[in-house]
Design a protein around this motif. Structure first.
Motif, PDB file in Angstrom:
ATOM      1  N   ALA A 143      -1.757   3.457  10.574  1.00 56.14           N
ATOM      2  CA  ALA A 143      -2.672   2.451  10.019  1.00 56.14           C
ATOM      3  C   ALA A 143      -3.541   3.056   8.916  1.00 56.14           C
ATOM      4  O   ALA A 143      -3.773   2.439   7.867  1.00 56.14           O
ATOM      5  N   ALA A 144      -4.028   4.273   9.140  1.00 65.04           N
ATOM      6  CA  ALA A 144      -4.848   4.933   8.121  1.00 65.04           C
ATOM      7  C   ALA A 144      -4.025   5.240   6.878  1.00 65.04           C
ATOM      8  O   ALA A 144      -4.509   5.103   5.739  1.00 65.04           O
ATOM      9  N   LEU A 145      -2.768   5.618   7.060  1.00 62.64           N
ATOM     10  CA  LEU A 145      -1.920   5.939   5.912  1.00 62.64           C
ATOM     11  C   LEU A 145      -1.554   4.692   5.104  1.00 62.64           C
ATOM     12  O   LEU A 145      -1.322   4.778   3.899  1.00 62.64           O
ATOM     13  N   ILE A 146      -1.485   3.553   5.773  1.00 65.51           N
ATOM     14  CA  ILE A 146      -1.271   2.293   5.037  1.00 65.51           C
ATOM     15  C   ILE A 146      -2.416   2.061   4.062  1.00 65.51           C
ATOM     16  O   ILE A 146      -2.208   1.680   2.894  1.00 65.51           O
ATOM     17  N   ALA A 147      -3.636   2.306   4.529  1.00 65.36           N
ATOM     18  CA  ALA A 147      -4.808   2.148   3.664  1.00 65.36           C
ATOM     19  C   ALA A 147      -4.765   3.126   2.495  1.00 65.36           C
ATOM     20  O   ALA A 147      -5.078   2.775   1.352  1.00 65.36           O
ATOM     21  N   VAL A 148      -4.346   4.366   2.762  1.00 62.45           N
ATOM     22  CA  VAL A 148      -4.246   5.375   1.700  1.00 62.45           C
ATOM     23  C   VAL A 148      -3.225   4.955   0.652  1.00 62.45           C
ATOM     24  O   VAL A 148      -3.489   4.983  -0.559  1.00 62.45           O
ATOM     25  N   SER A 149      -2.031   4.572   1.109  1.00 60.88           N
ATOM     26  CA  SER A 149      -0.967   4.197   0.175  1.00 60.88           C
ATOM     27  C   SER A 149      -1.337   2.956  -0.617  1.00 60.88           C
ATOM     28  O   SER A 149      -1.104   2.890  -1.838  1.00 60.88           O
ATOM     29  N   GLY A 150      -1.928   1.965   0.036  1.00 60.75           N
ATOM     30  CA  GLY A 150      -2.325   0.744  -0.666  1.00 60.75           C
ATOM     31  C   GLY A 150      -3.372   1.015  -1.725  1.00 60.75           C
ATOM     32  O   GLY A 150      -3.299   0.486  -2.848  1.00 60.75           O
ATOM     33  N   ALA A 151      -4.342   1.863  -1.400  1.00 60.85           N
ATOM     34  CA  ALA A 151      -5.415   2.155  -2.352  1.00 60.85           C
ATOM     35  C   ALA A 151      -4.898   2.917  -3.559  1.00 60.85           C
ATOM     36  O   ALA A 151      -5.236   2.600  -4.709  1.00 60.85           O
ATOM     37  N   THR A 152      -4.060   3.937  -3.331  1.00 60.37           N
ATOM     38  CA  THR A 152      -3.542   4.706  -4.464  1.00 60.37           C
ATOM     39  C   THR A 152      -2.601   3.869  -5.328  1.00 60.37           C
ATOM     40  O   THR A 152      -2.579   4.019  -6.553  1.00 60.37           O
ATOM     41  N   THR A 153      -1.847   2.971  -4.705  1.00 60.82           N
ATOM     42  CA  THR A 153      -0.963   2.103  -5.483  1.00 60.82           C
ATOM     43  C   THR A 153      -1.765   1.165  -6.371  1.00 60.82           C
ATOM     44  O   THR A 153      -1.479   1.012  -7.573  1.00 60.82           O
ATOM     45  N   LEU A 154      -2.779   0.530  -5.819  1.00 61.46           N
ATOM     46  CA  LEU A 154      -3.574  -0.431  -6.582  1.00 61.46           C
ATOM     47  C   LEU A 154      -4.401   0.238  -7.677  1.00 61.46           C
ATOM     48  O   LEU A 154      -4.444  -0.241  -8.822  1.00 61.46           O
TER      49      LEU A 154
END
Length: 399
Positions: A152-163
């Motif tokens: 769940a934490a890595l989803i937030a990391v990946s989403g933030a860096t992508t955006l």
């Protein structure tokens, strides 16, 4: 370089699970990746490579719309498979699916940046993602010892860096580009063209992903998730080398496009390139295997020490990689998507037959021989498909 940096986070995550988790945690995560990978690779349609190699003039927004639609399909398929075949892993599969979706969007946004020479932007984004993936993974796993929380934490990391680091630079770049219809609004015909170009690639690459996942399915069925995790660690040695060769073959695309206009030179150039790199990979593969023998137990723990019955098929898998990558990339440059699909189907059938024979009694070493057979058959079949196309394109002299 950028793709290699991006994959450092994925490799680092395996180290985190091996060092700070348990063999079961690593195995569950590895099995979730094995289940979701073929689905997502298929649904991604290989759009990044299609965007860089396709000879059409479709705007990037058409690729973006298709990617969003196919990722939705991937989520639905993963949920269905999890609820039917692996109900005990439904939660992990859902979270891993969301993580793959976020990563997939970042991968697609890198395509126009690469096309227009913004490689530092890609490198910065992937480096940040890799560092945060490892750092956040360690922190959350050490604090909670819970795989769900980590993903769940890595989803937030990946989403933030992508955006922030991929989407924003791409949105700023495309309106300034006049070439290749970069910033135009897509028509319905553009979406259809992208789907037509990407569908065979998606099926072909999805089957290729299935090639690496088939051994893990058999290990899970005949053994346990612990063996799946152990196999995944060894297989990642191949993956690291694949990342390097993927970057090399991607950089070879402009030269391959120039050679494509001259049919005899194109096929000969592919063969020569594969031979040269294969020759270079014989000592390199031996060095990589020696390094794996020494370093895997140091990095991942003493549980992950490999033996000779695992080193030999690992060496074979590494040696055949140049043939696999350059012949497959040549098919993409030639827009021979149906041929690529056909070779993948045959390779999956061969790998499945070998898996039935070797894995039930052979365990992880048998699974590694399956991986070697899958790669070797893929490379030989791709080169054979190129040879057929070469004979058709070369004009025949009439006496």
């Amino acid at each position: 370089m950028a793709l290699a940096t991006r994959s450092l986070g994925q490799a680092g995550l395996l180290i985190v699970f091996a060092r700070f988790g348990s063999p079961e945690t690593l195995g569950n995560y590895s099995l979730a990746l094995a289940v979701t990978a073929p689905i997502f690779v298929f649904c991604e349609f290989g759009l990044r490579t299609v965007y860089l190699t396709h000879r059409g003039n479709q705007p990037f927004s058409a690729y973006l719309h298709v990617r969003l639609a196919t990722l939705s399909l991937a989520m639905i398929l993963t949920a269905a498979i999890g609820s039917i075949f692996l109900p005990e892993m439904s939660g992990i599969l859902l979270l891993v699916s969301l993580l793959r979706a976020a990563d997939s969007m970042g991968e697609l946004y890198s395509a126009p940046l690469q096309r227009h020479g913004e490689l530092p932007t890609i490198l910065r984004a992937f480096s940040t993602n890799a560092a945060l993936t490892i750092g956040v993974g360690i922190a959350v796993l050490a604090a909670f010892h819970n795989l769900y929380y980590v993903i769940a934490a890595l989803i937030a990391v990946s989403g933030a860096t992508t955006l922030l680091l991929m989407k924003r630079p791409t949105d700023d770049l495309l309106p300034k580009m006049k070439s290749a219809n970069a910033g135009a609004r897509p028509r319905w015909e553009d979406h259809v063209s992208v789907v037509k170009a990407g569908l065979p690639t998606g099926i072909s690459w999805g089957l290729l992903s299935l090639l690496s996942s088939i051994p893990q399915y058999f290990l899970a069925a005949y053994y346990s998730q612990v063996e799946v995790g152990y196999f995944a660690i060894i297989l990642y040695v191949v993956v690291v080398v694949e990342i390097f060769l993927n970057a090399v073959s991607q950089s070879w695309i402009p030269r391959a496009k120039k050679l494509l206009a001259d049919a005899p030179s194109f096929f000969v150039a592919v063969v020569k390139t594969a031979i040269v790199w294969t020759a270079a990979f014989v000592p390199l593969s031996a060095a990589v295997c020696a390094a794996a023998y020494v370093m895997l137990p140091i990095i991942f723990g003493s549980t992950y020490r490999i033996d000779w019955d695992e080193i030999i098929p690992l060496f074979g898998s590494l040696v055949v990689l140049p043939l696999v990558f350059f012949s497959a990339m040549a098919l993409n440059v030639a827009n021979s998507y149906v041929k690529a699909l056909t070779t993948s189907i045959v390779a999956v059938a061969l790998a499945s037959a070998v898996a039935f024979l070797l894995i039930p009694g052979g365990g992880v070493p048998g699974a590694l021989w399956v991986s070697f057979a899958a790669l070797a058959s893929r490379g030989v079949l791709s080169l054979a498909a190129l040879a057929v196309g070469h004979r058709k394109r070369v004009p025949q002299l009439v006496p």
